[in-house]
Design a protein around this motif. Structure first.
Motif, PDB file in Angstrom:
ATOM      1  N   GLY A  69       0.812  -1.226   0.000  1.00 59.76           N
ATOM      2  CA  GLY A  69       0.000   0.000   0.000  1.00 59.76           C
ATOM      3  C   GLY A  69       0.832   1.256   0.000  1.00 59.76           C
ATOM      4  O   GLY A  69       0.467   2.256  -0.620  1.00 59.76           O
ATOM      5  N   ASN A  70       1.991   1.207   0.664  1.00 61.02           N
ATOM      6  CA  ASN A  70       2.892   2.345   0.698  1.00 61.02           C
ATOM      7  C   ASN A  70       3.328   2.750  -0.703  1.00 61.02           C
ATOM      8  O   ASN A  70       3.358   3.936  -1.049  1.00 61.02           O
ATOM      9  N   VAL A  71       3.638   1.767  -1.551  1.00 60.05           N
ATOM     10  CA  VAL A  71       4.120   2.056  -2.908  1.00 60.05           C
ATOM     11  C   VAL A  71       2.962   2.404  -3.846  1.00 60.05           C
ATOM     12  O   VAL A  71       3.016   3.408  -4.563  1.00 60.05           O
ATOM     13  N   VAL A  72       1.911   1.580  -3.834  1.00 63.14           N
ATOM     14  CA  VAL A  72       0.760   1.860  -4.708  1.00 63.14           C
ATOM     15  C   VAL A  72       0.145   3.213  -4.351  1.00 63.14           C
ATOM     16  O   VAL A  72      -0.152   4.035  -5.230  1.00 63.14           O
ATOM     17  N   GLY A  73      -0.037   3.461  -3.049  1.00 60.16           N
ATOM     18  CA  GLY A  73      -0.615   4.730  -2.608  1.00 60.16           C
ATOM     19  C   GLY A  73       0.273   5.914  -2.941  1.00 60.16           C
ATOM     20  O   GLY A  73      -0.218   6.994  -3.307  1.00 60.16           O
ATOM     21  N   SER A  74       1.597   5.739  -2.812  1.00 60.11           N
ATOM     22  CA  SER A  74       2.527   6.823  -3.161  1.00 60.11           C
ATOM     23  C   SER A  74       2.446   7.156  -4.645  1.00 60.11           C
ATOM     24  O   SER A  74       2.454   8.331  -5.036  1.00 60.11           O
ATOM     25  N   ASN A  75       2.369   6.130  -5.490  1.00 55.88           N
ATOM     26  CA  ASN A  75       2.275   6.370  -6.932  1.00 55.88           C
ATOM     27  C   ASN A  75       0.970   7.082  -7.296  1.00 55.88           C
ATOM     28  O   ASN A  75       0.946   7.957  -8.159  1.00 55.88           O
ATOM     29  N   ILE A  76      -0.122   6.697  -6.619  1.00 52.10           N
ATOM     30  CA  ILE A  76      -1.402   7.372  -6.867  1.00 52.10           C
ATOM     31  C   ILE A  76      -1.338   8.821  -6.402  1.00 52.10           C
ATOM     32  O   ILE A  76      -1.735   9.739  -7.130  1.00 52.10           O
ATOM     33  N   GLY A 203      -2.188   2.054   4.655  1.00 51.47           N
ATOM     34  CA  GLY A 203      -0.994   2.068   3.812  1.00 51.47           C
ATOM     35  C   GLY A 203      -1.125   2.962   2.603  1.00 51.47           C
ATOM     36  O   GLY A 203      -0.209   3.728   2.285  1.00 51.47           O
ATOM     37  N   VAL A 204      -2.280   2.880   1.902  1.00 54.04           N
ATOM     38  CA  VAL A 204      -2.429   3.632   0.652  1.00 54.04           C
ATOM     39  C   VAL A 204      -2.817   5.094   0.879  1.00 54.04           C
ATOM     40  O   VAL A 204      -2.806   5.889  -0.059  1.00 54.04           O
ATOM     41  N   THR A 205      -3.162   5.452   2.121  1.00 49.46           N
ATOM     42  CA  THR A 205      -3.562   6.843   2.389  1.00 49.46           C
ATOM     43  C   THR A 205      -2.543   7.552   3.275  1.00 49.46           C
ATOM     44  O   THR A 205      -1.648   8.229   2.779  1.00 49.46           O
ATOM     45  N   ILE A 206      -2.663   7.386   4.590  1.00 47.61           N
ATOM     46  CA  ILE A 206      -1.843   8.162   5.530  1.00 47.61           C
ATOM     47  C   ILE A 206      -0.354   7.909   5.335  1.00 47.61           C
ATOM     48  O   ILE A 206       0.442   8.845   5.193  1.00 47.61           O
ATOM     49  N   ILE A 207       0.048   6.631   5.315  1.00 42.93           N
ATOM     50  CA  ILE A 207       1.477   6.320   5.210  1.00 42.93           C
ATOM     51  C   ILE A 207       2.022   6.687   3.840  1.00 42.93           C
ATOM     52  O   ILE A 207       3.111   7.255   3.716  1.00 42.93           O
ATOM     53  N   PRO A 257       3.331 -10.867  -0.154  1.00 43.13           N
ATOM     54  CA  PRO A 257       1.981 -11.297  -0.535  1.00 43.13           C
ATOM     55  C   PRO A 257       1.137 -10.088  -0.952  1.00 43.13           C
ATOM     56  O   PRO A 257       1.275  -9.005  -0.392  1.00 43.13           O
ATOM     57  N   VAL A 258       0.274 -10.287  -1.942  1.00 39.74           N
ATOM     58  CA  VAL A 258      -0.608  -9.220  -2.437  1.00 39.74           C
ATOM     59  C   VAL A 258      -2.049  -9.722  -2.391  1.00 39.74           C
ATOM     60  O   VAL A 258      -2.375 -10.741  -2.997  1.00 39.74           O
ATOM     61  N   THR A 259      -2.912  -9.000  -1.677  1.00 41.75           N
ATOM     62  CA  THR A 259      -4.306  -9.432  -1.534  1.00 41.75           C
ATOM     63  C   THR A 259      -5.126  -9.038  -2.772  1.00 41.75           C
ATOM     64  O   THR A 259      -4.764  -8.091  -3.488  1.00 41.75           O
ATOM     65  N   PRO A 260      -6.247  -9.731  -3.019  1.00 44.17           N
ATOM     66  CA  PRO A 260      -7.106  -9.399  -4.161  1.00 44.17           C
ATOM     67  C   PRO A 260      -7.632  -7.963  -4.134  1.00 44.17           C
ATOM     68  O   PRO A 260      -7.876  -7.377  -5.193  1.00 44.17           O
ATOM     69  N   ASP A 261      -7.804  -7.390  -2.929  1.00 47.63           N
ATOM     70  CA  ASP A 261      -8.285  -6.007  -2.840  1.00 47.63           C
ATOM     71  C   ASP A 261      -7.360  -5.048  -3.576  1.00 47.63           C
ATOM     72  O   ASP A 261      -7.811  -4.098  -4.219  1.00 47.63           O
ATOM     73  N   PHE A 262      -6.054  -5.279  -3.449  1.00 50.66           N
ATOM     74  CA  PHE A 262      -5.097  -4.447  -4.176  1.00 50.66           C
ATOM     75  C   PHE A 262      -5.240  -4.653  -5.678  1.00 50.66           C
ATOM     76  O   PHE A 262      -5.288  -3.695  -6.453  1.00 50.66           O
ATOM     77  N   ILE A 263      -5.286  -5.917  -6.088  1.00 49.43           N
ATOM     78  CA  ILE A 263      -5.258  -6.249  -7.513  1.00 49.43           C
ATOM     79  C   ILE A 263      -6.480  -5.704  -8.240  1.00 49.43           C
ATOM     80  O   ILE A 263      -6.372  -5.161  -9.348  1.00 49.43           O
TER      81      ILE A 263
END
Length: 308
Positions: A69-76, A203-207, A257-263
């Motif tokens: 989430g840190n990386v995906v959220g940072s890219n977004i 992970g994808v927001t605050i961090i 590991p990557v959960t389906p929610d991310f994908i």
């Protein structure tokens, strides 16, 4: 208290990265390394160090949703928040080299990230592949367009710095990155548990936004100075290196590991915002204030749907 400690952790991370870069750059200058090579290695690594330490620490602690989430959220947030705010300050004119080099590599790195994560795990071989891409791409940029973040003037200033101060900065920066990442991961996890929301959302927001603050500051300052090419290059380059270096290093240390929610959610948003950039940039080779507002609204919609 967890919120306070999370904020403290993010601040310690940011200052730790800055001290690490200053100390290492001073030592490298004294050893005779060229400014270009220092920019390619030490500065490039230092600016990504906060995200890297958070993702590695999270992976080792079993908080893989924070690591991804840190990386995906940072890219977004880089494409929407950082670019949107920068463009509102001053419209951004697009150089053709950005469309030929930076943007295609941004798309390729994002697509590779999605493909590698699709089976639910970013593995050791995939991490090694990302690191090879990281080294090769940096060297290519360095040799072809000499994109560096460390000048002759910077090197001259660093050489005058006392050795003891450089060593203190180096040690302090490394310690700050370690303890800051511990605070961020532990308190981010605790907040998620207390609020009953997932580590993925934290992970994808605050961090993610917190670790993207260096990119925000750099891009906003560049926009204020009307150095728009630097601002856009900083944003796109950060997204490329987030995938190749941070996910690469983390997966080598421990497969993620990557959960389906991310994908089926966050990755789709990341790819969508990345692809949306092309028509925005291609229209008159300019990103207008209206485009910036659209990107900010897009981020607001993403967060709303995430927590709704």
């Amino acid at each position: 208290m967890s919120y306070v400690l999370l904020a403290v952790g993010l601040l310690v991370l940011l200052f730790g990265g800055k001290f690490l870069v200053d100390g290492a750059s001073s030592i490298a200058s004294r050893l005779g390394l060229s400014p270009g090579l220092i920019g390619l290695t030490i500065v490039a690594f230092g600016t990504s160090a906060p995200e890297l330490l958070v993702s590695v620490t999270a992976a080792l602690k079993g908080a893989s949703d924070i690591a991804i989430g840190n990386v995906v959220g940072s890219n977004i947030s880089n494409i929407t928040l950082v670019l949107g705010i920068s463009v509102l300050i001053f419209p951004m004119y697009i150089e053709k080299s950005t469309l030929r080099l930076d943007y295609p590599f941004t798309v390729i790195s994002s697509l590779l990230f999605f493909v590698f994560a699709f089976n639910g795990l970013v593995s050791l071989p995939e991490g090694i592949f990302f690191l090879i891409c990281f080294v090769a791409l940096n060297w290519y940029f360095f040799k072809t367009i000499e994109r560096v973040e460390f000048s002759e003037e910077d090197a001259a200033v660093m050489k005058k710095q006392p050795v003891w101060l450089a060593l203190v900065q180096l040690a302090g920066g490394a310690a700050g990155l370690y303890f800051g990442s511990e605070l961020v991961v532990e308190n981010g996890t605790l907040i998620a548990q207390t609020l009953g929301i997932s580590e993925r959302v934290i992970g994808v927001t605050i961090i993610a936004v917190g670790t993207s603050l260096p990119e925000l500051v750099t891009s906003v300052l560049a926009a204020i100075k009307k150095e728009t090419a630097l601002a856009l290059g900083n944003i796109l380059g950060s997204n490329i290196m987030n995938v190749f270096s941070i996910i690469g290093f983390t997966a080598v240390i421990k497969p993620i590991p990557v959960t389906p929610d991310f994908i089926y959610s966050d990755f789709i948003w990341m790819l969508g915002f990345t692809l949306l950039l092309f028509p925005i940039m291609r229209i008159n080779y300019q990103i207008s204030r209206i485009n910036g507002a659209v990107l900010l609204v897009g981020y607001g919609l993403y967060v709303y749907l995430l927590i709704a």
